[in-house]
Design a protein around this motif. Structure first.
Motif, mmCIF file in Angstrom:
data_model
loop_
_atom_site.group_PDB
_atom_site.id
_atom_site.type_symbol
_atom_site.label_atom_id
_atom_site.label_comp_id
_atom_site.label_asym_id
_atom_site.label_seq_id
_atom_site.Cartn_x
_atom_site.Cartn_y
_atom_site.Cartn_z
ATOM 1 N N HIS A 196 0.823 -1.202 0.000
ATOM 2 C CA HIS A 196 0.000 0.000 0.000
ATOM 3 C C HIS A 196 0.857 1.252 0.000
ATOM 4 O O HIS A 196 1.998 1.245 0.453
ATOM 5 C CB HIS A 196 -0.981 0.011 1.178
ATOM 6 C CG HIS A 196 -0.359 -0.222 2.520
ATOM 7 N ND1 HIS A 196 0.105 -1.451 2.936
ATOM 8 C CD2 HIS A 196 -0.138 0.622 3.545
ATOM 9 C CE1 HIS A 196 0.572 -1.356 4.168
ATOM 10 N NE2 HIS A 196 0.450 -0.105 4.548
ATOM 11 N N ASN A 219 0.288 5.114 1.153
ATOM 12 C CA ASN A 219 -0.595 6.078 1.829
ATOM 13 C C ASN A 219 -0.226 7.470 1.334
ATOM 14 O O ASN A 219 0.623 8.140 1.908
ATOM 15 C CB ASN A 219 -0.417 5.987 3.342
ATOM 16 C CG ASN A 219 -0.576 4.569 3.845
ATOM 17 O OD1 ASN A 219 -1.411 3.820 3.347
ATOM 18 N ND2 ASN A 219 0.237 4.185 4.816
ATOM 19 N N GLU A 254 3.629 6.979 7.826
ATOM 20 C CA GLU A 254 3.194 5.918 8.736
ATOM 21 C C GLU A 254 4.362 5.466 9.608
ATOM 22 O O GLU A 254 5.408 5.081 9.100
ATOM 23 C CB GLU A 254 2.670 4.745 7.900
ATOM 24 C CG GLU A 254 2.296 3.533 8.705
ATOM 25 C CD GLU A 254 2.066 2.330 7.796
ATOM 26 O OE1 GLU A 254 1.141 2.369 6.974
ATOM 27 O OE2 GLU A 254 2.843 1.365 7.897
ATOM 28 N N HIS A 294 7.275 4.593 7.109
ATOM 29 C CA HIS A 294 6.918 4.380 5.707
ATOM 30 C C HIS A 294 6.329 5.696 5.207
ATOM 31 O O HIS A 294 5.165 6.007 5.476
ATOM 32 C CB HIS A 294 5.914 3.236 5.572
ATOM 33 C CG HIS A 294 6.461 1.928 6.060
ATOM 34 N ND1 HIS A 294 5.782 1.113 6.936
ATOM 35 C CD2 HIS A 294 7.640 1.315 5.821
ATOM 36 C CE1 HIS A 294 6.522 0.045 7.201
ATOM 37 N NE2 HIS A 294 7.648 0.143 6.534
ATOM 38 N N HIS A 308 4.761 0.271 0.395
ATOM 39 C CA HIS A 308 5.389 -0.663 1.324
ATOM 40 C C HIS A 308 4.428 -1.795 1.626
ATOM 41 O O HIS A 308 3.251 -1.751 1.293
ATOM 42 C CB HIS A 308 5.825 0.044 2.608
ATOM 43 C CG HIS A 308 4.669 0.531 3.433
ATOM 44 N ND1 HIS A 308 4.032 1.720 3.190
ATOM 45 C CD2 HIS A 308 4.029 -0.034 4.484
ATOM 46 C CE1 HIS A 308 3.050 1.874 4.051
ATOM 47 N NE2 HIS A 308 3.013 0.824 4.847
HETATM 48 FE FE LIG Z 1 1.450 0.427 6.162
#
Ligand SMILES: [Fe+2]
Length: 415
Positions: A316, A318, A323, A348, A354
């Protein structure tokens, strides 16, 4: 925030005469959020709470941050920041090292063995996650015993201190704290609450899980009338700065208080996880939120039960958040081969995809449960790296999905 409490004695009507135990007049103080439009408590002091006799600079150390550039996912080994018995000379306030931060939140780590001084964070609420060790949190509202897995929520500008207490039996154990210092208030998610603020049916945490401070708490007579230093963090246009304020008398002089604002704790083991037939996204695991960030936690639970489920996070990206995951306990199957373990922190960032390590993804189907324990923060503005983050960088995590970095294949790790 959570609900109305009363400790000690308070007058039947606000802003009226109230006599102390010795017959003297109590000094009433309102501590309130959002001007006079938010949560508040009313405290009844033996002395004038604003009586100060000195204010000097408090050097907060290196709070500079630098951009994550060139942009990389990071693995930071926070435990390495406090080698050996370094904790024996550190306390839970002044020993903190800044790992990541932006204008909305500062993420710090500390391993401490000494009692802290009196402390007040006027920049915002704090959420302190107890990774290990035990402590007594003392505040103007009262005291609270905390232990591993506790989230300790301390409202902005609450005067308090951390006293490591160690285990009930056995050798002393340092206090290991993951500190989230917000520039705002930290609350439970709005969607977990009714219109009147009660936790809803289905909320992963409810009032019965919360442990508020027990008060009142009065200073020992020998120090009650003595000057007392309070270390204060404040916001400025140039960042966070510190002041060492000397109060004319000890601030633990509150004989009674009531209201909605006070420190409290709850334990991550009491969080009821949401599970599903297929993978549930992180918002299903949210526990807290502040301005421009949310906090989620991943706790031991049965995994996705669709027969073809891949019970790991899909890859994913974001695009609107950075994150941060703090690994508190359990086995991180999804990250095997990266060196990630207890006290690791990963970042991340927005701009990179990731997900699990490749072998874990390929072998995941059929896994029925996880014992992972982790605390995640998603920030909606980019995080920069503090001095602690720079010192804890493993230097290789970004290349862990390919197995090859700028210098060629990564050497194997022993995990
Ligand atoms: Fe994640």
């Amino acid at each position: 925030m959570p609900y109305y409490l009363r400790a000690g004695t308070v007058p039947p009507k606000r802003h009226t005469v109230h006599h102390l135990i010795d017959g003297g007049l109590a000094y009433e103080e309102v501590i309130g959020e959002e001007g006079f439009a938010g949560a508040a408590s009313l405290l009844y002091h033996r002395g004038v709470p604003s009586a100060m006799i000195d204010a000097r600079p408090w050097d907060l150390g290196d709070l500079k941050t630098q951009p994550n550039s060139p942009l990389r996912p990071l693995h930071l080994r926070l435990g390495d920041l406090f080698p050996g018995d370094a904790y024996a000379a550190l306390d839970a306030v002044r020993g903190r090292r800044l790992v990541l931060g932006n204008a909305d939140v500062r993420i710090c780590y500390v391993v401490a063995g000494l009692p802290s001084p009196l402390y007040s964070n006027a920049t915002g609420d704090e959420c302190v996650y107890v990774q290990a060790g035990r402590a007594r949190l003392e505040s103007v509202f009262g005291a609270l015993d905390v232990h591993p897995g506790d989230y300790v929520i301390i409202p902005r500008a609450t005067i308090h201190r951390w006293l490591p207490t160690g285990p009930e039996e056995g050798p002393a154990e340092p206090l290991r704290l993951y500190c989230v210092e917000a520039s705002s208030h930290i609350t439970h998610p709005r969607r977990h609450l009714s219109r009147s603020g009660q936790f809803l049916e289905g909320s992963p945490i409810t009032e019965r899980d919360l442990r508020p401070v027990r008060g009142p708490l009065l200073a020992e007579p020998a120090v009650a009338d003595e000057p007392a230093d309070v270390y204060v963090k404040q916001r400025t246009a140039h960042g966070v700065v510190g002041t060492r304020v000397t109060h004319a008398h000890h601030p633990f002089d509150v004989e009674g208080w009531d209201g909605y604002l006070y420190p409290y704790a709850f334990n991550i083991a009491d969080y009821q996880p949401v599970t599903g037939r297929i993978h549930q996204p992180p918002p299903a695991h949210q526990v807290l939120e502040g301005h421009n960030f949310v906090m989620c936690n991943f706790v031991p639970r049965p995994l996705d039960y669709h027969p073809d489920a891949i019970p790991l996070p899909y890859y994913h990206s974001n695009v609107d958040s950075d994150e941060v995951i703090f690994y508190s306990g359990g086995d991180y199957t999804a990250r095997r081969g990266t060196g990630i373990g207890v006290e690791s922190l990963t970042l991340h960032p927005s701009g990179h995809s990731h997900g699990p390590q490749v072998a874990a993804y390929q072998q995941a189907n059929g896994t029925t449960e996880t014992d992972e324990l982790a605390v995640m923060i998603d920030t909606f503005n980019p995080l920069e790296i503090g001095e602690g983050g720079m010192a804890a960088d493993d230097g290789r995590y970004a290349w862990s999905w390919s197995g090859t970095g700028p210098d060629g294949p990564l050497p194997p790790l022993d995990d």
